[in-house]
Design a protein around this motif. Sequence first.
Motif, PDB file in Angstrom:
ATOM      1  N   SER A  88       0.434   0.471   0.093  1.00  0.00           N
ATOM      2  CA  SER A  88       1.652   0.876  -0.597  1.00  0.00           C
ATOM      3  C   SER A  88       1.439   1.902  -1.709  1.00  0.00           C
ATOM      4  CB  SER A  88       2.347  -0.350  -1.181  1.00  0.00           C
ATOM      5  OG  SER A  88       1.496  -0.979  -2.127  1.00  0.00           O
ATOM      6  N   GLU A 117       3.808   5.693  -1.374  1.00  0.00           N
ATOM      7  CA  GLU A 117       4.384   4.901  -0.280  1.00  0.00           C
ATOM      8  C   GLU A 117       3.313   4.268   0.591  1.00  0.00           C
ATOM      9  OE1 GLU A 117       7.195   7.163   2.041  1.00  0.00           O
ATOM     10  OE2 GLU A 117       8.204   7.922   0.231  1.00  0.00           O
ATOM     11  N   GLY A 118       2.115   4.840   0.659  1.00  0.00           N
ATOM     12  CA  GLY A 118       1.042   4.254   1.442  1.00  0.00           C
ATOM     13  C   GLY A 118       1.278   4.296   2.938  1.00  0.00           C
ATOM     14  N   GLU A 120       2.049   1.529   4.943  1.00  0.00           N
ATOM     15  CA  GLU A 120       3.142   0.660   5.380  1.00  0.00           C
ATOM     16  C   GLU A 120       4.398   0.777   4.538  1.00  0.00           C
ATOM     17  OE1 GLU A 120       2.030  -3.420   6.749  1.00  0.00           O
ATOM     18  OE2 GLU A 120       0.140  -2.867   5.758  1.00  0.00           O
ATOM     19  N   GLY A 121       4.283   1.324   3.341  1.00  0.00           N
ATOM     20  CA  GLY A 121       5.447   1.511   2.487  1.00  0.00           C
ATOM     21  C   GLY A 121       5.909   0.262   1.767  1.00  0.00           C
ATOM     22  N   ARG A 129       7.329  -4.728   5.617  1.00  0.00           N
ATOM     23  CA  ARG A 129       6.820  -3.373   5.387  1.00  0.00           C
ATOM     24  C   ARG A 129       6.843  -2.603   6.709  1.00  0.00           C
ATOM     25  NH1 ARG A 129       4.554  -3.020   0.317  1.00  0.00           N
ATOM     26  NH2 ARG A 129       3.870  -4.992  -0.558  1.00  0.00           N
ATOM     27  N   GLY A 134       6.745   5.095   3.931  1.00  0.00           N
ATOM     28  CA  GLY A 134       5.310   5.024   4.219  1.00  0.00           C
ATOM     29  C   GLY A 134       4.938   5.861   5.435  1.00  0.00           C
ATOM     30  N   TRP A 135       3.635   5.995   5.643  1.00  0.00           N
ATOM     31  CA  TRP A 135       3.067   6.819   6.716  1.00  0.00           C
ATOM     32  C   TRP A 135       3.690   6.476   8.064  1.00  0.00           C
ATOM     33  CZ3 TRP A 135      -0.933  10.483   6.103  1.00  0.00           C
ATOM     34  CH2 TRP A 135      -1.494  10.973   7.292  1.00  0.00           C
TER      35      TRP A 135
END
Length: 145
Positions: A88, A117-118, A120-121, A129, A134-135
């Motif tokens: 995240s 956001e990483g 998974e967000g 998630r 996220g990505w």
Amino acid sequence: MTNQVSEVGPMLAWEHLRDNKDAVLVDVRTQAEWSFVGVPDLTDMGKQPLLIQWMTLPAMQPNPDFLDGLENQLDGAAPSKIYFLCRSGARSMAAAQLTAQAFAAQGKTVECVNIAEGFEGDLNEDRHRGHLNGWKARGLAWRQS
């Protein structure tokens, strides 16, 4: 002295990784996350993410070999930019800050960038998630082992 670490969203990180030949992506999540959740797929760019755990399971203890692992995977090189990714954005920020300090202490100029956001967000309203941001949710390439 604390070095500044910039932050960009996943889409901008993807574009920068694609457009900058020597830019590197470091995924600092755990082995379990890489195996069960997936990893970014940069093969269309002719790159692979560097997988180096920031924390280790089961106790989520800091990885004392993080910087050595990074240096080994970089094979002594100092890329112009290193992008850091976790689930995240929290662990990757800490890893980016430590890395920026380590390179600065060696007299090397490397821009360390956290991916907001990483992979998974954030949690959505159902506390899941991977759907909100996220990505993965942004539709960027990834694969599962």
